[in-house]
Write an enzyme that holds these catalytic residues in place. Structure first.
Site, PDB file in Angstrom:
ATOM      1  N   HIS A 123      44.600  39.322  49.043  1.00  0.00           N
ATOM      2  CA  HIS A 123      45.938  39.814  48.723  1.00  0.00           C
ATOM      3  C   HIS A 123      46.995  39.330  49.699  1.00  0.00           C
ATOM      4  O   HIS A 123      48.168  39.191  49.350  1.00  0.00           O
ATOM      5  CB  HIS A 123      45.914  41.332  48.552  1.00  0.00           C
ATOM      6  CG  HIS A 123      45.283  41.714  47.252  1.00  0.00           C
ATOM      7  ND1 HIS A 123      43.976  42.121  47.168  1.00  0.00           N
ATOM      8  CD2 HIS A 123      45.754  41.645  45.987  1.00  0.00           C
ATOM      9  CE1 HIS A 123      43.678  42.329  45.891  1.00  0.00           C
ATOM     10  NE2 HIS A 123      44.737  42.051  45.162  1.00  0.00           N
ATOM     11  N   GLU A 130      38.362  42.369  34.301  1.00  0.00           N
ATOM     12  CA  GLU A 130      38.123  41.722  35.595  1.00  0.00           C
ATOM     13  C   GLU A 130      36.763  42.098  36.184  1.00  0.00           C
ATOM     14  O   GLU A 130      36.489  41.821  37.343  1.00  0.00           O
ATOM     15  CB  GLU A 130      39.259  42.026  36.577  1.00  0.00           C
ATOM     16  CG  GLU A 130      39.586  43.483  36.774  1.00  0.00           C
ATOM     17  CD  GLU A 130      40.753  43.702  37.736  1.00  0.00           C
ATOM     18  OE1 GLU A 130      41.157  42.763  38.442  1.00  0.00           O
ATOM     19  OE2 GLU A 130      41.258  44.847  37.773  1.00  0.00           O
ATOM     20  N   ASP A 185      39.355  39.001  40.506  1.00  0.00           N
ATOM     21  CA  ASP A 185      38.197  39.888  40.630  1.00  0.00           C
ATOM     22  C   ASP A 185      37.045  39.441  39.745  1.00  0.00           C
ATOM     23  O   ASP A 185      35.891  39.569  40.127  1.00  0.00           O
ATOM     24  CB  ASP A 185      38.596  41.335  40.287  1.00  0.00           C
ATOM     25  CG  ASP A 185      39.264  42.001  41.478  1.00  0.00           C
ATOM     26  OD1 ASP A 185      38.706  41.895  42.587  1.00  0.00           O
ATOM     27  OD2 ASP A 185      40.337  42.591  41.318  1.00  0.00           O
ATOM     28  N   CYS A 193      46.410  37.147  34.307  1.00  0.00           N
ATOM     29  CA  CYS A 193      47.319  37.367  35.429  1.00  0.00           C
ATOM     30  C   CYS A 193      46.665  37.061  36.778  1.00  0.00           C
ATOM     31  O   CYS A 193      47.269  37.242  37.821  1.00  0.00           O
ATOM     32  CB  CYS A 193      47.884  38.788  35.405  1.00  0.00           C
ATOM     33  SG  CYS A 193      46.602  40.036  35.570  1.00  0.00           S
TER      34      CYS A 193
HETATM   35  C1  PEP Z   1      42.931  39.885  39.504  1.00  0.00           C
HETATM   36  O1  PEP Z   1      41.956  40.480  39.960  1.00  0.00           O
HETATM   37  O2  PEP Z   1      42.860  38.737  38.996  1.00  0.00           O
HETATM   38  C2  PEP Z   1      44.271  40.490  39.553  1.00  0.00           C
HETATM   39  C3  PEP Z   1      45.305  39.921  38.989  1.00  0.00           C
HETATM   40  O3  PEP Z   1      44.415  41.645  40.246  1.00  0.00           O
HETATM   41  P1  PEP Z   1      44.488  41.753  41.840  1.00  0.00           P
HETATM   42  O4  PEP Z   1      44.607  40.343  42.382  1.00  0.00           O
HETATM   43  O5  PEP Z   1      45.663  42.592  42.184  1.00  0.00           O
HETATM   44  O6  PEP Z   1      43.180  42.388  42.179  1.00  0.00           O
HETATM   45 MG    MG Z   2      42.074  42.573  40.344  1.00  0.00          MG
END
Ligand code: PEP
Ligand code: MG
Length: 581
Positions: free
Chosen positions: A191, A433, A457, A504
Site C-alpha cells: 500500500h 480478490e 490480493d 481495480c
Molecule cells: C486489490 O487487492 O487489488 C485492491 C484493489 O485492493 P487493495 O490494494 O486496497 O487491497
Molecule cells: Mg485488496
C-alpha cells in the site's frame, strides 16, 4: 558511485540529495551533520531522553499495578542508565566532537556499553545487555519519530530513503519537496507503493539495505522505471538521467491531448477508464487525467494516522466531497479494508501473527458492527441523487456477503425509521480478490450488482506470496497462468449473468496487460490517476480483434515467463515510450 537494484514501483526519475528517515534496527551508519547543527542534534537527544524516561515511568507504574513491584523494578535499571551522567556526557562528546547525528551517537555509545556489560564476570550484569539494547531501541524510536514528524515540512527538494514507511507516512509526506522515494521493504502492490504511485512520486521498493548505505545529504538518483537507485552518481550518469527524465516528461505531456478523447478501440469498442483514490481530493486528479469517474475509493485511508474512528459526519463529508467532484459520474465507495498493512494506530500496537490471513477487511467490519453500520449510514446518506455504489472488500464466502448485505438492509431500515434522507437502491458490488470468490463467482454473480477484480490480493492469495514482502517479490507475478485463468473466469461469469466487471488492482493500470485484459473481455479499468492516460493510449491504439488474438496466445502459455515476454514485446510495439532501456 554505487547502483542498487530494487523494484520499480512508480515511474519517473528523481535526482536530489537524500534524507534517510529510518534505519534497520541496530544498524546506524555514521551520519555527519554540519558543525553548526551539532547543538541541535544534542537538543534532539535530550528531548528523546526526556520522552523515554517518561515512557519508562509510565510503564513502571502500569507494571507495578498489574504484575507487582519486583518486575517493575527492572525499569529502575533503564531509568538509572538514562540518568547516568557519565553516559549523557559520552553522548554529548560524541555528537559535539564528531559532528554526528543523535541516532549515530546513541547507537555507537550504547553498543560500546553493551560490549562492556557482556564482558562482565557476574551473570547479573552480563544479562543487562538486553536492557541496554532495549534502551537503545527506545531512544532511536523516539529520535526517528521526531524526524518522521518533520517529513511533512521539508524546506528543500529531497529523495526520501527509508527502511520502511507505512501507507499513512507516505501519504503525509510533503509532496512539494519529496521528489522520489526508495524503500528497503515492500513490493509492487504494497500500500505504500500504491500511495507513491497515486501521488505521482517516482519510487523504488524492495531494496533490502539502501537506507543503511546512504547518508542524509548524499546525492541519489531514484529511477522508478528501471527500479534502480544510484548513490553518489558521476557527472556522466547524472547527465544521462537528466536527458532520460526530460524524455519521460515529454512523453507524459504528449498524452495530455488524450484527456478529452473517449477510451475506444480502433474498431469502435468502448472502454470505461476510472481512477482509484485514497483521499477525497484525488478525485480531481482522476478527472484531470481524463478518467470518467472513481472506480475505487479506498475509504480506510480516513482511518490511518489517527487513533480514533472517523465520525459518521466526518465520513459523510469525505464521501460527499468525492461525489461532488465527480458530479453525475460513477463513484465506487469501498467499505473499510482495514488490517494487513493498513492498520489503525491501535491495531498496529497489537499486531496479529499473520495479518494478511487475519481479521482484515470485511471480516474486521463484520466483527465491529457498530463501526461498520456507521460507515454504511454515512455512505447511504451521502449517496442521495448520485451515481455512487457500494463495494465490499475481501469477500471469501457467500455467508459473508449475505451478512454484509444484511447490515446494509438494517441500516436502511434505521434510516427510514429515523426519517433521514438516504439512498436505498444503491448498487452493491464485491471485490473478487480471493481464489475462493473467484472459483465460486457464478454463485456470487447472482447476489451482487457488479464485480471488481482486486488483482493485488488475488495474486497474493492465489500464489501464497505476501504482496508487501520484498524477499518474495520476484515470485509475485500477475502473469502466472493460474491467476490469469481466475481472471478469465470472473470476466466470463460477469458476461453470463450480465453484471459489469471492473478491475481495480494495479494490473489494470499497467499498459503491459491492457491488450490481454481487453482480449479476455474486460471493459472497465480502474487505476491510479497518473496511469489513466497511458491505458487510454493503449486502448485507442489497438483493435479488439488484435487484443483477442493476444489473449488466446497468452492463455496457451504454461509459464509466467512466456506470458511476460510475449506481452512485453506486443506492448512495446504500441507504446515504446513506456519502456526504459
Ligand atoms: C486489490 O487487492 O487489488 C485492491 C484493489 O485492493 P487493495 O490494494 O486496497 O487491497
Ligand atoms: Mg485488496
Amino acid at each position: 558511485m554505487k547502483i542498487k537494484k530494487g523494484i520499480g514501483a512508480s515511474p519517473g526519475v528523481a535526482i536530489a540529495p537524500a534524507v534517510v528517515v529510518d534505519t534497520e534496527e541496530f544498524d546506524i551508519p555514521e551520519r555527519h551533520v554540519p558543525v553548526d547543527h551539532a547543538q541541535a542534534e544534542l537538543a534532539r537527544l535530550r528531548k528523546a531522553i526526556g520522552v523515554s524516561k517518561k515512557e519508562i515511568l509510565d510503564l513502571r507504574k502500569r507494571s507495578a499495578d498489574r504484575i507487582g513491584k519486583e518486575i517493575a523494578s527492572i525499569f529502575d535499571f533503564h531509568l538509572g542508565l538514562l540518568e547516568d551522567e557519565a553516559l549523557v556526557k559520552k553522548f554529548s562528546d560524541t555528537i559535539l566532537g564528531g559532528h554526528v547525528t543523535a541516532e549515530y551517537a546513541v547507537a555507537t555509545v550504547l553498543r560500546g556499553f553493551a560490549k562492556e556489560f557482556q564482558a562482565m564476570p557476574t551473570q547479573y550484569l552480563a544479562e543487562r545487555v538486553k536492557d541496554v539494547y532495549d534502551i537503545e531501541k527506545r531512544l532511536l524510536r523516539n529520535l526517528i519519530g521526531q524526524r518522521r514528524h518533520s517529513l511533512a515540512h521539508l524546506t528543500r527538494d529531497v529523495n526520501l530513503l527509508a527502511h520502511d514507511l507505512t501507507p499513512s507516512q507516505a501519504a503525509g509526506m510533503d509532496r512539494e519537496h519529496v521528489l522520489g522515494l526508495a524503500i528497503d521493504a515492500g513490493g509492487l502492490t504494497s500500500h505504500t507503493t500504491i500511495v507513491a504511485r497515486a501521488l505521482g512520486i517516482p519510487a523504488v521498493v524492495g531494496l533490502n539495505d539502501v537506507a543503511a548505505e546512504v547518508a542524509s545529504g548524499d546525492l541519489v538518483i531514484i529511477d522508478g522505471n528501471r527500479g534502480v537507485v544510484v548513490i553518489g552518481p558521476d557527472p556522466q550518469t547524472i547527465e544521462g538521467y537528466r536527458k532520460f527524465a526530460a524524455k519521460q516528461v515529454e512523453f507524459i505531456h504528449s498524452l495530455d491531448k488524450l484527456r478529452d478523447l473517449p477510451a475506444v478501440t480502433r474498431d469502435g469498442h468502448e472502454v470505461t477508464l476510472l481512477g482509484n483514490v485514497e483521499f477525497p481530493d484525488e478525485a480531481e486528479n482522476v478527472l484531470d487525467k481524463g478518467g470518467s469517474g472513481v472506480g475505487l475509493y479506498r475509504t480506510e485511508f480516513l482511518f490511518l494516522g489517527s487513533d480514533t474512528e472517523p465520525s459518521e459526519d466526518d465520513q459523510y463529508k469525505a464521501y460527499r466531497r468525492v461525489l461532488d467532484i465527480c458530479g453525475d459520474r460513477p463513484v465506487v465507495i469501498r467499505t473499510f479494508d482495514l488490517g494487513a498493512d493498513k492498520y489503525t494506530q491501535s491495531r498496529q500496537r497489537t499486531p496479529e501473527r499473520n495479518p494478511m490471513l487475519g481479521c482484515r477487511s470485511i471480516r474486521y467490519c463484520l466483527q465491529n458492527l457498530a463501526m461498520f453500520k456507521r460507515q454504511v449510514r454515512a455512505i447511504l446518506r451521502a449517496s442521495v441523487n448520485t451515481q455512487a455504489s457500494l463495494l465490499f472488500p475481501l469477500i471469501a464466502s457467500l455467508s459473508e456477503l449475505r451478512q454484509a448485505k444484511t447490515v446494509v438492509r438494517d441500516v436502511i431500515e434505521d434510516l427510514e425509521e429515523e426519517e433521514i434522507e438516504h439512498r436505498s437502491d444503491i448498487p452493491i458490488g464485491m471485490m473478487v480478490e480471493t481464489p475462493a470468490a473467484a472459483l465460486q463467482c457464478d454463485a456470487f454473480a447472482q447476489e451482487v450488482d457488479y464485480f471488481s477484480i482486486g488483482t493485488n490480493d488475488l495474486v497474493q492469495y492465489t500464489l501464497a506470496v505476501d504482496r508487501g514482502n520484498e524477499k518474495v517479490a520476484s515470485m509475485y507475478t500477475m502473469t502466472n497462468p493460474a491467476v490469469l485463468r481466475l481472471i478469465k473466469e470472473i470476466v466470463r461469469a460477469g458476461q453470463r449473468f450480465d453484471i459489469p466487471v471492473s478491475m481495480c488492482g494495479e494490473m489494470a493500470g499497467d499498459p503491459q496487460y491492457t491488450l490481454l485484459l481487453l482480449g479476455l473481455g474486460l471493459r472497465i479499468f480502474s487505476c491510479s490517476p497518473p496511469a489513466i492516460p497511458e491505458i487510454k493510449k493503449m486502448v485507442r491504439s489497438v483493435t479488439l480483434e488484435q487484443a483477442m488474438m493476444v489473449a488466446r496466445r497468452v492463455m496457451s502459455f504454461d509459464t509466467e515467463k512466456e506470458v511476460t515476454n510475449f506481452l512485453r514485446v506486443e506492448t512495446r510495439k504500441i507504446l515504446p515510450e513506456a519502456y526504459a532501456d
